[in-house]
Design a protein around this motif. Structure first.
Motif, PDB file in Angstrom:
ATOM      1  N   ASP A 193       0.708  -1.280   0.046  1.00 25.22           N
ATOM      2  CA  ASP A 193      -0.101  -0.070  -0.136  1.00 25.22           C
ATOM      3  C   ASP A 193       0.713   1.314  -0.146  1.00 25.22           C
ATOM      4  OD1 ASP A 193      -2.184  -1.626   0.183  1.00 25.22           O
ATOM      5  OD2 ASP A 193      -2.416  -1.506   2.199  1.00 25.22           O
ATOM      6  N   GLY A 194       1.907   1.223  -0.722  1.00 29.69           N
ATOM      7  CA  GLY A 194       2.704   2.568  -0.970  1.00 29.69           C
ATOM      8  C   GLY A 194       3.607   2.673   0.135  1.00 29.69           C
ATOM      9  N   LYS A 195       3.684   1.867   1.379  1.00 29.95           N
ATOM     10  CA  LYS A 195       4.606   1.835   2.553  1.00 29.95           C
ATOM     11  C   LYS A 195       5.592   0.814   2.454  1.00 29.95           C
ATOM     12  CE  LYS A 195       1.176   4.062   5.556  1.00 29.95           C
ATOM     13  NZ  LYS A 195       0.852   4.076   6.773  1.00 29.95           N
ATOM     14  N   ILE A 196       6.887   1.093   2.829  1.00 24.97           N
ATOM     15  CA  ILE A 196       8.090   0.317   2.764  1.00 24.97           C
ATOM     16  C   ILE A 196       8.167  -0.175   4.207  1.00 24.97           C
ATOM     17  CG2 ILE A 196      10.585   0.093   2.663  1.00 24.97           C
ATOM     18  CD1 ILE A 196      10.343   2.491   0.965  1.00 24.97           C
ATOM     19  N   TYR A 197       7.910  -1.731   4.264  1.00 27.13           N
ATOM     20  CA  TYR A 197       8.303  -2.540   5.550  1.00 27.13           C
ATOM     21  C   TYR A 197       9.505  -3.228   5.551  1.00 27.13           C
ATOM     22  CZ  TYR A 197       3.072  -2.364   6.221  1.00 27.13           C
ATOM     23  OH  TYR A 197       1.929  -1.980   6.671  1.00 27.13           O
ATOM     24  N   VAL A 198      10.125  -2.788   6.567  1.00 26.89           N
ATOM     25  CA  VAL A 198      11.614  -3.515   6.921  1.00 26.89           C
ATOM     26  C   VAL A 198      11.442  -4.277   7.952  1.00 26.89           C
ATOM     27  CG1 VAL A 198      14.130  -2.880   6.996  1.00 26.89           C
ATOM     28  CG2 VAL A 198      12.509  -1.215   6.247  1.00 26.89           C
ATOM     29  N   ILE A 199      12.012  -5.526   7.796  1.00 23.96           N
ATOM     30  CA  ILE A 199      11.669  -6.700   8.843  1.00 23.96           C
ATOM     31  C   ILE A 199      13.116  -7.102   8.960  1.00 23.96           C
ATOM     32  CG2 ILE A 199      10.790  -8.784   9.261  1.00 23.96           C
ATOM     33  CD1 ILE A 199       8.730  -8.090   6.990  1.00 23.96           C
ATOM     34  N   GLY A 200      13.683  -7.183  10.165  1.00 15.50           N
ATOM     35  CA  GLY A 200      15.110  -7.574  10.479  1.00 15.50           C
ATOM     36  C   GLY A 200      15.792  -6.425  10.951  1.00 15.50           C
ATOM     37  N   GLY A 201      17.057  -6.790  11.375  1.00 16.68           N
ATOM     38  CA  GLY A 201      17.693  -5.700  11.946  1.00 16.68           C
ATOM     39  C   GLY A 201      19.111  -6.262  12.482  1.00 16.68           C
ATOM     40  N   LEU A 202      19.572  -5.518  13.400  1.00 14.24           N
ATOM     41  CA  LEU A 202      21.059  -5.781  13.731  1.00 14.24           C
ATOM     42  C   LEU A 202      21.042  -7.617  14.157  1.00 14.24           C
ATOM     43  CD1 LEU A 202      23.901  -4.419  14.538  1.00 14.24           C
ATOM     44  CD2 LEU A 202      22.947  -4.303  16.844  1.00 14.24           C
ATOM     45  N   PRO A 203      22.036  -8.225  13.615  1.00 14.71           N
ATOM     46  CA  PRO A 203      22.006  -9.490  13.876  1.00 14.71           C
ATOM     47  C   PRO A 203      22.489  -9.971  15.116  1.00 14.71           C
ATOM     48  CG  PRO A 203      23.592  -9.031  12.353  1.00 14.71           C
ATOM     49  CD  PRO A 203      22.857  -7.808  12.616  1.00 14.71           C
ATOM     50  N   PHE A 204      23.311  -9.081  15.805  1.00 17.65           N
ATOM     51  CA  PHE A 204      23.785  -9.592  17.219  1.00 17.65           C
ATOM     52  C   PHE A 204      24.128  -8.354  18.026  1.00 17.65           C
ATOM     53  CE2 PHE A 204      26.737 -10.026  13.581  1.00 17.65           C
ATOM     54  CZ  PHE A 204      27.534  -8.865  13.841  1.00 17.65           C
ATOM     55  N   PHE A 205      24.414  -8.764  19.152  1.00 14.34           N
ATOM     56  CA  PHE A 205      24.904  -7.386  20.015  1.00 14.34           C
ATOM     57  C   PHE A 205      25.603  -8.352  21.140  1.00 14.34           C
ATOM     58  CE2 PHE A 205      20.952  -9.608  21.973  1.00 14.34           C
ATOM     59  CZ  PHE A 205      21.152  -9.581  23.090  1.00 14.34           C
ATOM     60  N   PHE A 206      26.065  -7.238  22.239  1.00 19.69           N
ATOM     61  CA  PHE A 206      26.869  -7.565  23.274  1.00 19.69           C
ATOM     62  C   PHE A 206      26.145  -7.339  24.566  1.00 19.69           C
ATOM     63  CE2 PHE A 206      30.437  -7.292  20.170  1.00 19.69           C
ATOM     64  CZ  PHE A 206      31.212  -8.442  20.507  1.00 19.69           C
ATOM     65  N   THR A 207      25.887  -8.380  25.375  1.00 15.21           N
ATOM     66  CA  THR A 207      25.273  -8.047  26.442  1.00 15.21           C
ATOM     67  C   THR A 207      26.143  -7.393  27.716  1.00 15.21           C
ATOM     68  OG1 THR A 207      26.106 -10.070  27.559  1.00 15.21           O
ATOM     69  CG2 THR A 207      24.098 -10.267  26.333  1.00 15.21           C
ATOM     70  N   THR A 208      25.677  -6.967  28.879  1.00 18.04           N
ATOM     71  CA  THR A 208      26.409  -6.088  29.851  1.00 18.04           C
ATOM     72  C   THR A 208      27.468  -6.757  30.244  1.00 18.04           C
ATOM     73  OG1 THR A 208      25.046  -6.944  31.245  1.00 18.04           O
ATOM     74  CG2 THR A 208      24.412  -4.792  30.394  1.00 18.04           C
ATOM     75  N   ASP A 209      27.654  -8.332  30.440  1.00 13.82           N
ATOM     76  CA  ASP A 209      28.729  -9.058  30.577  1.00 13.82           C
ATOM     77  C   ASP A 209      29.571  -9.243  29.688  1.00 13.82           C
ATOM     78  OD1 ASP A 209      26.938 -10.634  29.371  1.00 13.82           O
ATOM     79  OD2 ASP A 209      26.990 -12.151  30.948  1.00 13.82           O
TER      80      ASP A 209
END
Length: 384
Positions: free
Chosen positions: A174-190
């Protein structure tokens, strides 16, 4: 002797209503106007209705009417100059009919500026091309907008989550762009290196130029090909096909698998093939797989089916395929010859009949011979 005629009994009125007027009973110019709005893939079914409709479907007047009444689309191809030390030199071309029944890639009349974000996830809405995130292995929140009419590129509002072309599924609904997904990993506080379990869905409205939250989805974070069909984003991977439907109720619009099969045959026909590219022609999802070749997705039965010729035989297998796309209602398969430095393609007309889709190769040949070593980067249809 009487001259009066004998009185006849009144005729019985028919109790059956008159048959409704058919398309064939209308003037040819009105029928042509209707046929011009019917996808080409349905022309084979129409041609079986009557001889008159068969003649109209095959007439040059219909092609002329389609070209003058339907929205204009252009197929843009982006090549990257591999001899550039910065790997950021891009050249855009447009697919054109250079002479009767001959085609080529021609440089745009309005040059597009070279930009490193052409290497990111890319999608078109109307006459604009949207470059989302960063290239492979370089997540970014950037959004760049290329206007194909003026040849200008501007930076749009940033996303919330950094993304790269391998981790984000992108579709237009419907004319809008859907972006599914993102940053694949991250570092926890530890300091532990982990993958995200839930991925943010963001939605961009090109009219208001704003982002909004579309929810959180649990999706796998591997390379994928995406396309929008029937108001949904289909995500095609090497072993399964999934779908995201933003219209479903809260808590039910998760990305979920709809198929892992090549046919109705069962487990022996599991999808275990590398997917090169996907595209949509007349609301049908097509994909090119490494071993099985050109396929189309039957949404009714949730299975992939081979695209074959009218004789039931498979279409020729093409090596070094770069991309597939839609062009004037036909499927276009791009491939290259690195040694000869040529970009080639074949046009495939599609016919839909009796639950099957058949392909016919109309033309194949060389489109361009770039002067330098190149890499095929992008291919997409843009509305003018």
């Amino acid at each position: 002797m009487s001259n009066s005629k004998a009185i006849q009994p009144p005729k019985k009125l028919s109790t059956h209503p008159p048959p409704p007027p058919s398309l064939s009973s209308l003037p040819d110019d009105i029928v042509l106007s209707c046929l011009a709005r019917v996808p080409r893939s349905h022309h084979l079914n129409i041609s079986w209705v009557s001889r008159n409709l068969r003649a109209l479907v095959r007439s040059p007047q219909l092609n002329l009417l389609r070209s003058t009444t339907l929205p204009k689309n252009s197929l843009h191809v982006c090549l990257e100059d591999l001899e550039d030390d910065d790997y950021s030199s891009f050249q855009w071309y447009t697919l054109k009919e250079t002479s009767p029944k001959e085609y080529g890639l021609v440089t745009n009349s309005t040059p597009f500026p070279s930009h490193p974000n052409y290497d990111s996830s890319i999608v078109a809405v109307g006459p604009k091309i949207f470059c989302i995130g960063g290239p492979r292995g370089e997540p970014s929140t950037d959004l760049w907008i290329l206007d194909t009419r003026s040849g200008t590129i501007i930076q749009g509002p940033s996303m919330t989550v950094p993304r790269d072309e391998d981790k984000a599924a992108v579709g237009v609904i419907d004319g809008k762009i859907y972006v599914i997904g993102g940053l694949p990993f991250f570092f926890t506080t530890d300091g532990i290196f982990r993958e995200e379990e839930e991925i943010l869905v963001e939605v961009f409205d090109p009219k208001s130029e704003t982002w909004e939250l579309g929810g959180h989805e649990n999706v796998r974070k591997i390379a994928r090909c995406c396309a929008s069909v029937e108001g949904k984003v289909f995500i095609v991977e090497d072993k399964r096909t999934s779908v995201y439907n933003p219209r479903e109720g809260e808590g039910e619009r998760m990305v979920h698998m709809v198929s892992e099969r090549l046919s109705e045959g069962g487990s022996k026909d599991k999808l275990k093939d590398r997917v090169y590219d996907v595209c949509v022609v007349d609301d049908v999802l097509f994909a090119l797989f490494h071993n099985t070749g050109l396929m189309w997705f039957d949404t009714k039965h949730s299975v992939w089916k081979k695209l074959v010729g009218r004789d039931g035989k498979e279409l020729p297998f093409i090596l070094r395929v770069e991309a597939i796309a839609e062009y004037e209602g036909r499927l276009v398969v791009f491939y290259s010859d690195i040694l000869a430095r040529t970009v080639q393609c074949m046009f495939v007309s599609l016919d839909r009949a009796r639950g099957k889709i058949c392909g016919t190769i109309d033309w194949s040949g060389i489109l361009a011979t770039p002067p330098v070593s190149f890499r095929f980067r992008q291919c997409l249809t843009v509305s003018e």
